[in-house]
Structure formats: structure tokens, C-alpha cells
Write a protein that holds these residues in place. Structure first.
Motif, PDB file in Angstrom:
ATOM      1  N   SER A  78       0.846  -1.197   0.000  1.00 33.53           N
ATOM      2  CA  SER A  78       0.000   0.000   0.000  1.00 33.53           C
ATOM      3  C   SER A  78       0.884   1.251   0.000  1.00 33.53           C
ATOM      4  CB  SER A  78      -0.932  -0.003   1.215  1.00 33.53           C
ATOM      5  OG  SER A  78      -1.777   1.130   1.211  1.00 33.53           O
ATOM      6  N   ARG A  79       1.188   1.721  -1.192  1.00 31.98           N
ATOM      7  CA  ARG A  79       2.041   2.902  -1.333  1.00 31.98           C
ATOM      8  C   ARG A  79       1.191   4.114  -1.671  1.00 31.98           C
ATOM      9  NH1 ARG A  79       6.428  -0.696  -4.032  1.00 31.98           N
ATOM     10  NH2 ARG A  79       7.927  -0.766  -2.337  1.00 31.98           N
ATOM     11  N   PRO A  80       1.656   5.328  -1.382  1.00 28.66           N
ATOM     12  CA  PRO A  80       2.940   5.700  -0.799  1.00 28.66           C
ATOM     13  C   PRO A  80       2.923   5.646   0.729  1.00 28.66           C
ATOM     14  CG  PRO A  80       1.732   7.683  -1.343  1.00 28.66           C
ATOM     15  CD  PRO A  80       0.878   6.510  -1.787  1.00 28.66           C
ATOM     16  N   THR A  81       4.092   5.862   1.300  1.00 29.60           N
ATOM     17  CA  THR A  81       4.257   5.904   2.751  1.00 29.60           C
ATOM     18  C   THR A  81       4.292   7.363   3.190  1.00 29.60           C
ATOM     19  OG1 THR A  81       5.519   3.845   2.682  1.00 29.60           O
ATOM     20  CG2 THR A  81       5.776   5.208   4.659  1.00 29.60           C
ATOM     21  N   ARG A  82       3.644   7.648   4.324  1.00 31.62           N
ATOM     22  CA  ARG A  82       3.629   9.003   4.897  1.00 31.62           C
ATOM     23  C   ARG A  82       4.253   8.938   6.279  1.00 31.62           C
ATOM     24  NH1 ARG A  82       0.039  11.036   8.507  1.00 31.62           N
ATOM     25  NH2 ARG A  82      -1.432   9.369   8.052  1.00 31.62           N
ATOM     26  N   CYS A  83       5.190   9.832   6.552  1.00 35.95           N
ATOM     27  CA  CYS A  83       5.840   9.871   7.863  1.00 35.95           C
ATOM     28  C   CYS A  83       5.657  11.223   8.521  1.00 35.95           C
ATOM     29  CB  CYS A  83       7.336   9.562   7.736  1.00 35.95           C
ATOM     30  SG  CYS A  83       7.672   7.897   7.148  1.00 35.95           S
ATOM     31  N   GLU A  84       5.180  11.189   9.753  1.00 39.86           N
ATOM     32  CA  GLU A  84       5.067  12.378  10.600  1.00 39.86           C
ATOM     33  C   GLU A  84       6.341  12.433  11.422  1.00 39.86           C
ATOM     34  OE1 GLU A  84       2.427  14.365  10.485  1.00 39.86           O
ATOM     35  OE2 GLU A  84       1.199  13.068   9.204  1.00 39.86           O
ATOM     36  N   ARG A 100       1.152   3.554   6.012  1.00 42.02           N
ATOM     37  CA  ARG A 100       0.953   3.185   4.617  1.00 42.02           C
ATOM     38  C   ARG A 100      -0.190   4.028   4.052  1.00 42.02           C
ATOM     39  NH1 ARG A 100       0.530  -3.263   3.974  1.00 42.02           N
ATOM     40  NH2 ARG A 100      -1.634  -2.696   4.352  1.00 42.02           N
ATOM     41  N   ALA A 101      -0.390   3.957   2.753  1.00 42.20           N
ATOM     42  CA  ALA A 101      -1.471   4.705   2.103  1.00 42.20           C
ATOM     43  C   ALA A 101      -2.840   4.293   2.632  1.00 42.20           C
ATOM     44  CB  ALA A 101      -1.410   4.512   0.592  1.00 42.20           C
ATOM     45  N   ASP A 102      -2.972   3.025   3.070  1.00 43.69           N
ATOM     46  CA  ASP A 102      -4.258   2.563   3.607  1.00 43.69           C
ATOM     47  C   ASP A 102      -4.443   2.917   5.080  1.00 43.69           C
ATOM     48  OD1 ASP A 102      -2.589   0.767   4.931  1.00 43.69           O
ATOM     49  OD2 ASP A 102      -3.370  -1.011   3.917  1.00 43.69           O
ATOM     50  N   GLY A 103      -3.487   3.674   5.657  1.00 42.58           N
ATOM     51  CA  GLY A 103      -3.609   4.151   7.031  1.00 42.58           C
ATOM     52  C   GLY A 103      -2.978   3.260   8.087  1.00 42.58           C
ATOM     53  N   GLN A 104      -2.522   2.070   7.723  1.00 39.46           N
ATOM     54  CA  GLN A 104      -1.908   1.193   8.728  1.00 39.46           C
ATOM     55  C   GLN A 104      -0.601   1.798   9.233  1.00 39.46           C
ATOM     56  OE1 GLN A 104      -1.979  -3.082   8.666  1.00 39.46           O
ATOM     57  NE2 GLN A 104      -3.109  -3.016   6.724  1.00 39.46           N
ATOM     58  N   ALA A 105      -0.432   1.775  10.550  1.00 40.42           N
ATOM     59  CA  ALA A 105       0.753   2.337  11.194  1.00 40.42           C
ATOM     60  C   ALA A 105       1.917   1.357  11.080  1.00 40.42           C
ATOM     61  CB  ALA A 105       0.464   2.641  12.655  1.00 40.42           C
ATOM     62  N   VAL A 106       2.977   1.796  10.449  1.00 36.58           N
ATOM     63  CA  VAL A 106       4.145   0.951  10.180  1.00 36.58           C
ATOM     64  C   VAL A 106       4.846   0.558  11.475  1.00 36.58           C
ATOM     65  CG1 VAL A 106       6.382   0.848   8.999  1.00 36.58           C
ATOM     66  CG2 VAL A 106       4.428   1.994   7.902  1.00 36.58           C
ATOM     67  N   ASN A 107       5.112   1.524  12.348  1.00 36.41           N
ATOM     68  CA  ASN A 107       5.840   1.254  13.589  1.00 36.41           C
ATOM     69  C   ASN A 107       5.096   0.192  14.404  1.00 36.41           C
ATOM     70  OD1 ASN A 107       6.225   3.935  12.487  1.00 36.41           O
ATOM     71  ND2 ASN A 107       7.412   4.468  14.296  1.00 36.41           N
ATOM     72  N   HIS A 108       3.801   0.380  14.557  1.00 32.58           N
ATOM     73  CA  HIS A 108       2.969  -0.551  15.326  1.00 32.58           C
ATOM     74  C   HIS A 108       2.986  -1.939  14.691  1.00 32.58           C
ATOM     75  CE1 HIS A 108      -0.775  -2.533  16.598  1.00 32.58           C
ATOM     76  NE2 HIS A 108      -0.550  -1.909  17.744  1.00 32.58           N
ATOM     77  N   TRP A 109       2.852  -2.017  13.375  1.00 28.76           N
ATOM     78  CA  TRP A 109       2.825  -3.292  12.675  1.00 28.76           C
ATOM     79  C   TRP A 109       4.108  -4.089  12.906  1.00 28.76           C
ATOM     80  CZ3 TRP A 109       5.749  -5.686   8.956  1.00 28.76           C
ATOM     81  CH2 TRP A 109       5.191  -6.834   8.392  1.00 28.76           C
TER      82      TRP A 109
END
Length: 163
Positions: A78-84, A100-109
């Protein structure tokens, strides 16, 4: 220079920065790069690429490489990736929480699937429940024994751990 201008200059640039959005390249299990900017995932710590872990069946595997490959597959779905961004670290990388583009939190995953641990020193326990879930489920690094990444780095550098 006015007091107002001095105050503006003292603001942490990373904290005021707009989110970084783009196709992420995986550097390792807890670092990505978007548009030439290295981003360390905030509050988590993944095994180093050279790090080996026990697999629970008497064997070893390169758990850091496994974490990086899993992150690549996860981001590609699910691209693109957004980083705060949260800050810049001592290595001049941005530190951030990514999605990810679908809203899933990368760090948490990464923590919930056993590819990284909650680094409470920085996360203030934000990923503690995800870590407990991974440990209870015996997934990723939790399927066997492993050394905390911060301890492995310190041992390799012959320093005291900063965990």
C-alpha cells in the motif's frame, strides 16, 4: 535580531516539518528512506541486519534481514508511505511515525508482528500492547530467543548498552 526571530530559529526544524510522503526504500528493519531523506521509525528497535536470533527449533536465522524483508513487503502492499516527523537524531536522520497509504501504522505493525520491539525509552510504552501480543503469539523474534537490538549493538561495539 528580534526576540521573535531568535525564537523562530530555535524551533526544532523536524517538529515543524510537513509530513514526508513518497515511495519508501527499506534501509533496515527500523529505517526507511523517502526522497533521499533517511527516517528512523520512532519508538521501536528492530534487530540489526547482521544480528542472528534463535528460531525455537534449535537453529539460528538472520532476524534483522527478516525484519527488513518483512517491512519491504508490508510497505509495497500500500504505497505511498507518509511519515510524521518527531525530531532529528544524532545521526541527522529524521525520526518519525509512518503510515501506509491505507492508514496502517508501520511502527505498530513491526512490533505487533514480532519484527521489532517497543523501545520504551523513546516510545513511553506506546507499543507495549503490540509487543505483548507478539510475545504471546510467539511470532517473529518471539518464536525463539534473541538479544535486544540495543544490547547487540553495544556488545558489538564493546560498550555498555544504552537500552
Amino acid at each position: 535580531m528580534s526576540i521573535f526571530a531568535a525564537a523562530l530559529l530555535s524551533i526544532n526544524v523536524a517538529a515543524a516539518q510537513e509530513p514526508i510522503i513518497g515511495r519508501a526504500s527499506v534501509i533496515d528493519g527500523d529505517t526507511i528512506e523517502i526522497a533521499g531523506e533517511r527516517i528512523r521509525l520512532h519508538g521501536i528497535d528492530a534487530p540489526e541486519s547482521w544480528q542472528k536470533c534463535q528460531d525455537g527449533d534449535g537453529g539460528t536465522y538472520r532476524c534483522g534481514k527478516e525484519a527488513a524483508f518483512a517491512l519491504e513487503r508490508f510497505l509495497a502492499a500500500s504505497r505511498p508511505t507518509r511519515c510524521e516527523t518527531v525530531e532529528r537524531d544524532r545521526y541527522k536522520r529524521l525520526v518519525g511515525v509512518c503510515f501506509r497509504a491505507d492508514g496502517q501504522a508501520v511502527n505498530h505493525w513491526l512490533v505487533a508482528n514480532g519484527y521489532a520491539v517497543d523501545w520504551e525509552k523513546y516510545s513511553m510504552g506506546a507499543y507495549a500492547a503490540a509487543l505483548d501480543k507478539a510475545r504471546t503469539s510467539g511470532v517473529g523474534i518471539w518464536r525463539g530467543e534473541f538479544q535486544l537490538p540495543c544490547e547487540a549493538r553495544a556488545e558489538r561495539a564493546k560498550q555498555l548498552p544504552a537500552c
